[in-house]
Scaffold this motif. Structure first.
Motif: not given
Length: 298
Positions: A229-234, A289-291, A293-298
């Motif tokens: 999972s990846l999260v960007a700032w901005d 982003t997802a759980r 080990g899971a394929a579903s997205t946040a």
């Protein structure tokens, strides 16, 4: 204002590689917000891009000697920052941009008390705690952060918030230092993913490094968000058009610029400068982003 000056100019010096300004949308949106508000009063931004703090201070000395600006905006505050004291000695009115406060928006540390000039503050810790909470809820326990330069106050505040939050959750984050560039984002992401106990989630300090990190993960054959999972700032168009679209900590950068300009106008007019906080960064979930080990997205 002297005869050599530009009536109604507010100075902004950016000490960063010029190549990053073309790739990173943040400052262009920020400056657009400043310009929009200043234009209502017939003022403009005098922008100067330099290599380092020494060159920035030299620019302030030239501006003061030639009476080129009414006030200056000081961004990217650093540990042991010399600029506020130099500006005070030069008699150049200054608005300090992005300095955090101990108590968050509305707290007792706001309003510029005890600083070298009026401040538009930013809450860097709160959004980090929010992003971390989201990742923890998704089951992530191996979390890394690709930060900006470590001498920046907002970098230190974000790193401290992540470390504090992770330790409270019984985990230890991995933090590496980048420079906001595409090259750093890709190189550091590969190093993290090739190392022992590779992270299942990475937070980035800007959009450019995050997009490069996504490309690096794909190059290594690591699926996003199924394995990472990846999260960007901005937030930016780059984040929204990426495949998958990047989850972000989104800030209204244009509004941020408007607020900074309003503080500058009050300073120029000799009025009391109101306490202001930049717009809060908010978590915008998308397909990166997802759980764990899971394929579903946040």
């Amino acid at each position: 204002m002297g005869s050599t000056g530009f009536p109604g100019a507010v100075g902004l010096v950016l000490a960063r590689p010029a190549r990053l300004l073309g790739a990173e949308p943040f400052f262009m949106e920020f400056i657009a917000g400043i310009e929009e508000r200043l234009a209502e009063r017939g003022l403009s931004v005098l922008l100067h891009v330099v290599a380092d703090e020494e060159a920035e201070i030299a620019a302030y000395r030239r501006w003061a000697a030639r009476e080129l600006v009414e006030a200056v905006l000081v961004v990217n505050r650093t540990v042991g920052d010399r600029r506020p004291s130099v500006l005070r000695e030069l008699g150049l009115p200054a608005v300090l941009v992005g300095e955090g406060g101990a108590d968050g928006p509305g707290g007792t540390d706001g309003g510029g008390s005890g600083t070298a000039g009026p401040v538009v503050r930013t809450d860097d810790a709160g959004p980090v705690h929010e992003a971390l909470a989201r990742l923890l809820d998704l089951g992530h326990r191996r979390i890394a952060r690709v930060g900006g330069p470590a001498n920046l106050l907002h970098t230190r505040a974000r790193t401290a918030a992540l470390t504090e939050g992770c330790r409270a959750a019984g985990i230890e984050p991995v933090v590496v230092e980048g420079d906001y560039s595409e090259e750093a984002g890709g190189r550091l992401t590969k190093a993290l993913l090739r190392g022992p106990d590779a992270p299942t989630a990475i937070l980035y300090d800007n959009d450019v490094m995050a997009v490069a990190g996504l490309a690096a993960a794909k190059e290594l054959g690591i699926a996003v968000p199924e394995r990472l999972s990846l999260v960007a700032w901005d937030d930016s168009t780059m984040c929204r058009l990426a495949s998958p679209p990047l989850t972000t900590m989104s800030v209204d950068v244009h509004r941020y610029g408007v607020l900074v300009a309003e503080s500058a106008l009050e300073l120029i007019d000799g009025r009391p400068v109101a306490e202001r906080w930049s717009p809060a960064a908010r978590y915008v979930p998308r397909g990166s982003t997802a759980r764990c080990g899971a394929a579903s997205t946040a």
